[in-house]
Design a protein around this motif. Structure first.
Motif, PDB file in Angstrom:
ATOM      1  N   PRO A  29       0.833  -1.211   0.000  1.00  0.00           N
ATOM      2  CA  PRO A  29       0.000   0.000   0.000  1.00  0.00           C
ATOM      3  C   PRO A  29       0.865   1.258   0.000  1.00  0.00           C
ATOM      4  O   PRO A  29       1.864   1.316   0.708  1.00  0.00           O
ATOM      5  CB  PRO A  29      -0.799  -0.104   1.300  1.00  0.00           C
ATOM      6  CG  PRO A  29      -0.353  -1.321   2.004  1.00  0.00           C
ATOM      7  CD  PRO A  29       0.730  -1.985   1.234  1.00  0.00           C
ATOM      8  N   PRO A  30       0.489   2.267  -0.768  1.00  0.00           N
ATOM      9  CA  PRO A  30       1.246   3.517  -0.761  1.00  0.00           C
ATOM     10  C   PRO A  30       1.076   4.267   0.569  1.00  0.00           C
ATOM     11  O   PRO A  30       0.080   4.045   1.273  1.00  0.00           O
ATOM     12  CB  PRO A  30       0.625   4.314  -1.911  1.00  0.00           C
ATOM     13  CG  PRO A  30      -0.688   3.692  -2.177  1.00  0.00           C
ATOM     14  CD  PRO A  30      -0.640   2.282  -1.691  1.00  0.00           C
ATOM     15  N   GLU A  31       2.037   5.130   0.877  1.00  0.00           N
ATOM     16  CA  GLU A  31       2.027   5.871   2.153  1.00  0.00           C
ATOM     17  C   GLU A  31       0.727   6.646   2.375  1.00  0.00           C
ATOM     18  O   GLU A  31       0.226   6.715   3.488  1.00  0.00           O
ATOM     19  CB  GLU A  31       3.216   6.833   2.208  1.00  0.00           C
ATOM     20  CG  GLU A  31       4.536   6.166   2.598  1.00  0.00           C
ATOM     21  CD  GLU A  31       4.464   5.409   3.929  1.00  0.00           C
ATOM     22  OE1 GLU A  31       3.941   5.976   4.919  1.00  0.00           O
ATOM     23  OE2 GLU A  31       4.914   4.242   3.969  1.00  0.00           O
ATOM     24  N   GLU A  32       0.179   7.226   1.301  1.00  0.00           N
ATOM     25  CA  GLU A  32      -1.019   8.056   1.519  1.00  0.00           C
ATOM     26  C   GLU A  32      -2.213   7.217   1.997  1.00  0.00           C
ATOM     27  O   GLU A  32      -3.096   7.711   2.677  1.00  0.00           O
ATOM     28  CB  GLU A  32      -1.377   8.913   0.292  1.00  0.00           C
ATOM     29  CG  GLU A  32      -1.663   8.167  -0.986  1.00  0.00           C
ATOM     30  CD  GLU A  32      -0.433   8.052  -1.895  1.00  0.00           C
ATOM     31  OE1 GLU A  32       0.703   8.084  -1.385  1.00  0.00           O
ATOM     32  OE2 GLU A  32      -0.626   7.928  -3.129  1.00  0.00           O
ATOM     33  N   GLU A  33      -2.185   5.921   1.687  1.00  0.00           N
ATOM     34  CA  GLU A  33      -3.257   5.064   2.189  1.00  0.00           C
ATOM     35  C   GLU A  33      -3.170   4.929   3.715  1.00  0.00           C
ATOM     36  O   GLU A  33      -4.170   4.959   4.419  1.00  0.00           O
ATOM     37  CB  GLU A  33      -3.147   3.680   1.538  1.00  0.00           C
ATOM     38  CG  GLU A  33      -4.422   3.259   0.841  1.00  0.00           C
ATOM     39  CD  GLU A  33      -4.273   1.951   0.102  1.00  0.00           C
ATOM     40  OE1 GLU A  33      -4.387   0.892   0.746  1.00  0.00           O
ATOM     41  OE2 GLU A  33      -4.024   1.971  -1.127  1.00  0.00           O
ATOM     42  N   LYS A  34      -1.945   4.784   4.202  1.00  0.00           N
ATOM     43  CA  LYS A  34      -1.712   4.710   5.659  1.00  0.00           C
ATOM     44  C   LYS A  34      -2.218   5.986   6.340  1.00  0.00           C
ATOM     45  O   LYS A  34      -2.828   5.932   7.403  1.00  0.00           O
ATOM     46  CB  LYS A  34      -0.213   4.549   5.958  1.00  0.00           C
ATOM     47  CG  LYS A  34       0.347   3.193   5.593  1.00  0.00           C
ATOM     48  CD  LYS A  34       0.273   2.229   6.780  1.00  0.00           C
ATOM     49  CE  LYS A  34       0.209   0.796   6.298  1.00  0.00           C
ATOM     50  NZ  LYS A  34      -0.739  -0.081   6.870  1.00  0.00           N
ATOM     51  N   ALA A  35      -1.924   7.127   5.701  1.00  0.00           N
ATOM     52  CA  ALA A  35      -2.322   8.419   6.271  1.00  0.00           C
ATOM     53  C   ALA A  35      -3.848   8.513   6.350  1.00  0.00           C
ATOM     54  O   ALA A  35      -4.405   8.979   7.347  1.00  0.00           O
ATOM     55  CB  ALA A  35      -1.748   9.548   5.433  1.00  0.00           C
ATOM     56  N   LYS A  36      -4.517   8.011   5.315  1.00  0.00           N
ATOM     57  CA  LYS A  36      -5.987   8.043   5.320  1.00  0.00           C
ATOM     58  C   LYS A  36      -6.558   7.134   6.412  1.00  0.00           C
ATOM     59  O   LYS A  36      -7.545   7.465   7.056  1.00  0.00           O
ATOM     60  CB  LYS A  36      -6.517   7.598   3.960  1.00  0.00           C
ATOM     61  CG  LYS A  36      -6.413   8.677   2.913  1.00  0.00           C
ATOM     62  CD  LYS A  36      -7.051   8.204   1.618  1.00  0.00           C
ATOM     63  CE  LYS A  36      -6.988   9.289   0.555  1.00  0.00           C
ATOM     64  NZ  LYS A  36      -7.448   8.785  -0.747  1.00  0.00           N
ATOM     65  N   GLN A  37      -5.934   5.978   6.604  1.00  0.00           N
ATOM     66  CA  GLN A  37      -6.387   5.071   7.672  1.00  0.00           C
ATOM     67  C   GLN A  37      -6.282   5.761   9.022  1.00  0.00           C
ATOM     68  O   GLN A  37      -7.158   5.656   9.873  1.00  0.00           O
ATOM     69  CB  GLN A  37      -5.539   3.795   7.671  1.00  0.00           C
ATOM     70  CG  GLN A  37      -5.757   2.926   6.445  1.00  0.00           C
ATOM     71  CD  GLN A  37      -4.846   1.714   6.417  1.00  0.00           C
ATOM     72  OE1 GLN A  37      -3.967   1.553   7.256  1.00  0.00           O
ATOM     73  NE2 GLN A  37      -5.043   0.850   5.430  1.00  0.00           N
TER      74      GLN A  37
END
Ligand code: ATP
Ligand code: MG
Length: 354
Positions: A29-37
């Motif tokens: 998963p790309p970093e921005e997905e982690k940020a959204k979580q």
């Protein structure tokens, strides 16, 4: 079958590493997905805290165990430290709160095996399941995450295996095949059993199977004391969690991802003893069905493929498998092993939708 037992790894196996690594990279998963979580979790914390000021939220499952591929749903556990709560009431109340804050597709599934509230956050586009007090899952998530930090080959192998299982339709517990969690345990077990071992056994306090065999296959890993310990639902969950000290553990084994994928599938196709073996990452070994008393069908537990849960040791992750789905599963393992052995482009054939 006896002939297949003796299969040697194909001679061009090295050529297969780059394509398998490319698939692995594409699934991260790309970093921005982690940020959204994180953003969604913060919102949920704010909402939950108003109603239950003492409660805590934990991420668990693949969004927190490092085996989550891109665009997975997230699993959240609401921990309320009160044994008198009625889970259904809490879930219904929670669903009300979420709905009035504009979260979408809110649904309370109070009769499911693990009762949850489902929701979709229109801001981040993330779907989420929230359960109540399922702390064993939070702890087994940490165990998997800790194993993942020891050797990158675990994450590579598990991503490939999970991807294969989803594409081939054998990652559906309601159809009698295995959960993602079960597949990751199979990968950990497999890497514990390589010689030299690629992963240690974190729950075994001092002795860990390792080469050289002249030491009887055992060698003392300094500091494998239990550095993490919690009691959940009367089960003591304890293991060595200072995994940063084990980063070199697998370095004496030079096997690459293509060899491991090949060998993983040939193990489950042709080498595993389905009639009498139980895999156990807790002990870093194979146990017998006899010693676990998993020899006969009790209720719906048929024990046709046996995968011991690392903490809830009476729990067989293979219990969902029935006499039909075991056939499907084993045929899929054989198909995958044969593709890894003979197909010129196994990274394509392996993931063909069923
Ligand atoms: P996926 O990427 O497919 O969503 P996942 O790891 O999140 O993978 P789930 O099936 O959603 O898999 O399970 C979420 C978590 O719940 C697991 O990581 C594990 O901690 C726990 N869990 C799932 N099934 C079991 C089970 N049968 N016994 C104990 N814990 C389980
Ligand atoms: Mg999940």
């Amino acid at each position: 079958r006896s002939l297949k037992w003796q299969l040697q790894c194909r001679s061009d196996i090295g050529r297969l590493n780059a394509p398998f690594l490319a698939i692995y990279e594409s699934l991260i998963p790309p970093e921005e997905e982690k940020a959204k979580q994180k953003q969604l979790l913060t919102l949920l914390e704010k909402l939950v805290c108003r109603e239950w000021p003492e409660a805590r939220l934990y991420l668990y499952g693949s969004c927190a165990n490092s085996f989550g591929v891109s665009k997975s749903d997230i699993d959240v556990c609401l921990a309320i430290d009160d044994s008198d709560i009625n889970k259904s009431e809490v879930l219904l109340k929670l669903a009300d709160i979420l709905e009035s804050d504009n979260l979408q597709n809110v649904q309370a599934l109070t009769r499911a095996r693990v009762p949850i509230v489902k929701l979709m956050d229109p801001v981040t586009g993330i779907s989420c399941d929230i359960c109540i007090n399922n702390l064993l899952a939070v702890v087994n998530t940490k165990l998997l995450q800790d194993y993942a930090q020891i050797d990158v080959r675990l994450r590579q192998l598990a991503f490939i295996v999970k991807h294969w299982a989803k594409k081939r339709g054998v990652n559906e517990t309601y159809q009698g095949t295995l959960s993602s969690y079960a597949y990751v345990l199979m990968c950990i077990h497999f890497l514990q059993q390589r010689r030299p071992a690629i992963l240690p056994c974190l729950q075994n306090s001092a002795l860990t199977p390792h080469s050289p065999p002249s030491w009887g296959g055992l060698c003392l890993i300094q500091g494998m004391e239990k550095t993490y310990s919690v009691i959940v639902d009367d089960i003591e969950c304890a293991y060595f969690d200072q995994v940063e000290k084990l980063r070199d553990f697998g370095s004496r084994n030079g096997e690459t991802i293509a060899q491991l994928v090949w060998s993983f599938f040939s193990y489950w196709a042709y080498r595993h003893d389905y009639a009498s073996s139980v895999i156990s990452i807790r002990t870093g070994s194979i146990k017998s069905k006899q010693e676990k008393d998993w020899t006969r069908r009790i209720g719906n537990d048929r024990h046709l493929i046996c995968i011991e849960d690392p903490f809830e040791t009476s729990h067989d992750l293979g219990r969902v498998v029935d006499k039909f789905s075991i056939k499907v599963l084993r045929e899929e393992f054989e198909r995958a092993a044969d593709i890894m052995q003979y197909d010129p482009n196994p990274w394509v054939a392996l993931f063909e939708p069923y």
